[in-house]
Every structure is written in C-alpha cells, then in structure tokens.
Design a protein around this motif. Sequence first.
Motif, PDB file in Angstrom:
ATOM      1  N   ASP A 242      40.353  49.909  57.964  1.00 15.63           N
ATOM      2  CA  ASP A 242      40.556  48.514  57.598  1.00 15.63           C
ATOM      3  C   ASP A 242      39.478  47.640  58.228  1.00 15.63           C
ATOM      4  O   ASP A 242      39.303  47.634  59.445  1.00 15.63           O
ATOM      5  CB  ASP A 242      41.940  48.060  58.066  1.00 15.63           C
ATOM      6  CG  ASP A 242      42.194  46.586  57.816  1.00 15.63           C
ATOM      7  OD1 ASP A 242      41.678  46.051  56.812  1.00 15.63           O
ATOM      8  OD2 ASP A 242      42.912  45.961  58.627  1.00 15.63           O
ATOM      9  N   ALA A 243      38.756  46.899  57.407  1.00 20.75           N
ATOM     10  CA  ALA A 243      37.668  46.041  57.885  1.00 20.75           C
ATOM     11  C   ALA A 243      38.176  44.923  58.790  1.00 20.75           C
ATOM     12  O   ALA A 243      37.447  44.455  59.655  1.00 20.75           O
ATOM     13  CB  ALA A 243      36.926  45.438  56.697  1.00 20.75           C
TER      14      ALA A 243
ATOM     15  N   TYR B 167      35.772  52.066  53.604  1.00 22.05           N
ATOM     16  CA  TYR B 167      35.898  50.803  54.331  1.00 22.05           C
ATOM     17  C   TYR B 167      36.768  49.902  53.470  1.00 22.05           C
ATOM     18  O   TYR B 167      36.444  49.598  52.316  1.00 22.05           O
ATOM     19  CB  TYR B 167      34.501  50.216  54.537  1.00 22.05           C
ATOM     20  CG  TYR B 167      34.387  49.114  55.552  1.00 22.05           C
ATOM     21  CD1 TYR B 167      34.925  49.239  56.824  1.00 22.05           C
ATOM     22  CD2 TYR B 167      33.692  47.959  55.241  1.00 22.05           C
ATOM     23  CE1 TYR B 167      34.775  48.230  57.761  1.00 22.05           C
ATOM     24  CE2 TYR B 167      33.532  46.946  56.172  1.00 22.05           C
ATOM     25  CZ  TYR B 167      34.082  47.089  57.431  1.00 22.05           C
ATOM     26  OH  TYR B 167      33.924  46.083  58.362  1.00 22.05           O
ATOM     27  N   CYS B 168      37.896  49.471  54.010  1.00 24.16           N
ATOM     28  CA  CYS B 168      38.917  48.756  53.247  1.00 24.16           C
ATOM     29  C   CYS B 168      38.788  47.246  53.462  1.00 24.16           C
ATOM     30  O   CYS B 168      38.940  46.751  54.576  1.00 24.16           O
ATOM     31  CB  CYS B 168      40.284  49.264  53.704  1.00 24.16           C
ATOM     32  SG  CYS B 168      41.583  48.964  52.545  1.00 24.16           S
ATOM     33  N   LEU B 169      38.504  46.520  52.384  1.00 20.48           N
ATOM     34  CA  LEU B 169      38.280  45.068  52.416  1.00 20.48           C
ATOM     35  C   LEU B 169      39.346  44.340  51.602  1.00 20.48           C
ATOM     36  O   LEU B 169      39.972  44.929  50.719  1.00 20.48           O
ATOM     37  CB  LEU B 169      36.908  44.741  51.830  1.00 20.48           C
ATOM     38  CG  LEU B 169      35.706  45.400  52.507  1.00 20.48           C
ATOM     39  CD1 LEU B 169      34.522  45.440  51.554  1.00 20.48           C
ATOM     40  CD2 LEU B 169      35.356  44.643  53.764  1.00 20.48           C
TER      41      LEU B 169
ATOM     42  N   ASP C 257      33.210  41.393  48.984  1.00 24.18           N
ATOM     43  CA  ASP C 257      32.281  40.563  49.739  1.00 24.18           C
ATOM     44  C   ASP C 257      31.041  41.408  50.016  1.00 24.18           C
ATOM     45  O   ASP C 257      31.069  42.319  50.849  1.00 24.18           O
ATOM     46  CB  ASP C 257      32.954  40.114  51.037  1.00 24.18           C
ATOM     47  CG  ASP C 257      32.067  39.238  51.904  1.00 24.18           C
ATOM     48  OD1 ASP C 257      30.826  39.285  51.759  1.00 24.18           O
ATOM     49  OD2 ASP C 257      32.624  38.504  52.735  1.00 24.18           O
TER      50      ASP C 257
ATOM     51  N   GLN D   1      29.919  41.784  53.672  1.00 25.04           N
ATOM     52  CA  GLN D   1      30.770  42.688  54.454  1.00 25.04           C
ATOM     53  C   GLN D   1      30.576  44.138  54.022  1.00 25.04           C
ATOM     54  O   GLN D   1      30.622  45.049  54.844  1.00 25.04           O
ATOM     55  CB  GLN D   1      32.245  42.294  54.320  1.00 25.04           C
ATOM     56  CG  GLN D   1      32.600  41.027  55.057  1.00 25.04           C
ATOM     57  CD  GLN D   1      32.278  41.118  56.541  1.00 25.04           C
ATOM     58  OE1 GLN D   1      32.633  42.075  57.214  1.00 25.04           O
ATOM     59  NE2 GLN D   1      31.580  40.118  57.050  1.00 25.04           N
ATOM     60  N   MET D   2      30.351  44.341  52.746  1.00 25.61           N
ATOM     61  CA  MET D   2      30.104  45.697  52.252  1.00 25.61           C
ATOM     62  C   MET D   2      28.807  46.257  52.826  1.00 25.61           C
ATOM     63  O   MET D   2      28.757  47.420  53.230  1.00 25.61           O
ATOM     64  CB  MET D   2      30.083  45.713  50.725  1.00 25.61           C
ATOM     65  CG  MET D   2      31.443  45.394  50.124  1.00 25.61           C
ATOM     66  SD  MET D   2      31.381  45.123  48.357  1.00 25.61           S
ATOM     67  CE  MET D   2      31.725  46.766  47.789  1.00 25.61           C
TER      68      MET D   2
ATOM     69  N   GLY E 272      29.347  47.146  56.436  1.00 25.03           N
ATOM     70  CA  GLY E 272      30.089  48.406  56.483  1.00 25.03           C
ATOM     71  C   GLY E 272      29.211  49.601  56.152  1.00 25.03           C
ATOM     72  O   GLY E 272      29.276  50.649  56.802  1.00 25.03           O
TER      73      GLY E 272
ATOM     74  N   PHE F  74      34.104  51.952  49.352  1.00 21.45           N
ATOM     75  CA  PHE F  74      34.882  50.752  49.654  1.00 21.45           C
ATOM     76  C   PHE F  74      36.176  50.784  48.858  1.00 21.45           C
ATOM     77  O   PHE F  74      36.237  51.326  47.756  1.00 21.45           O
ATOM     78  CB  PHE F  74      34.064  49.499  49.330  1.00 21.45           C
ATOM     79  CG  PHE F  74      32.767  49.485  50.079  1.00 21.45           C
ATOM     80  CD1 PHE F  74      32.719  49.051  51.385  1.00 21.45           C
ATOM     81  CD2 PHE F  74      31.608  49.965  49.498  1.00 21.45           C
ATOM     82  CE1 PHE F  74      31.533  49.083  52.103  1.00 21.45           C
ATOM     83  CE2 PHE F  74      30.419  50.002  50.199  1.00 21.45           C
ATOM     84  CZ  PHE F  74      30.385  49.558  51.506  1.00 21.45           C
TER      85      PHE F  74
ATOM     86  N   LEU G 157      39.553  48.130  47.975  1.00 18.20           N
ATOM     87  CA  LEU G 157      40.069  46.764  48.071  1.00 18.20           C
ATOM     88  C   LEU G 157      41.575  46.768  48.284  1.00 18.20           C
ATOM     89  O   LEU G 157      42.302  47.548  47.663  1.00 18.20           O
ATOM     90  CB  LEU G 157      39.734  45.972  46.810  1.00 18.20           C
ATOM     91  CG  LEU G 157      38.270  45.633  46.602  1.00 18.20           C
ATOM     92  CD1 LEU G 157      38.087  44.875  45.294  1.00 18.20           C
ATOM     93  CD2 LEU G 157      37.726  44.816  47.759  1.00 18.20           C
TER      94      LEU G 157
END
Length: 120
Positions: free
Chosen positions: A52-53, A78-80, A84, A87-88, A91, A99, A101
């Motif tokens: 979780d980001a 990577y969980c957003l 974004d 942020q990606m 990550g 990624f 969501l």
Amino acid sequence: MRRLMIADDSAVICKVAKRILSGMDFLVVETSNTGEAMIMCQAQLPEIMVVDAGMPGALDLITSVRAMNGGKEVRIFYCLIENDLKQMMIGRRAGADEFLLKPFDRRILTAAFAPHALAA
C-alpha cells in the motif's frame, strides 16, 4: 501454491484481498505495517507482494526487499488510490513492477493476479 504478501494497514482491504486471492490458490500472508512486512520478508521472501502506497515506509520496504538476496525476483504491486503518474514513477524507481488501484474488487484482482496464479 505461490506465496503472496499483502502489506496494508487497512484490515478491510487485507480481508477482502485475502479471501479473493486465497480462492485463486495463493498462500496469502497479511502484514499491517512495514516493520512487520520486513521481518516476514527476512524470514521468507514471498513470490508476490502488494504494498500500500499510503502506508508509512512503503517505498523503503520496496527498496529493502529489492536489496535482499532473491529480492529482484519478487513481483511487487504498488497499491495506489488514484492514477497519479508522479506517485507511480516514484514507486517504479523504488522497485515496483506493477500498480493496483484501490478500492478493488474480485474482477480487478482476478485480472491482475490470474496470470501469476497460472504460472505456479
């Protein structure tokens, strides 16, 4: 059965993801913070991680896992909460492969993880 770790401080997210992914024949381990995740990774690296980001230390966790012996083979999601790009990229630089969501449902998790379950 492939070992999958969910590192998320939301008990609801962990519960939903564990129920769905266990049904896809993953052995799912839950961690509620990055410290706990690091301890578990040092004991035994999972094949797949969902991080979780929004969790404090998430990027450090990813970087640390990548630095471990065998850490480059771990598939890291990577969980957003939104798409974004900034942020990606952060990550990705830390070592995330893919990624995811939030919030997610059965359809989204099945689409993201079915290829990895079949490779078992």
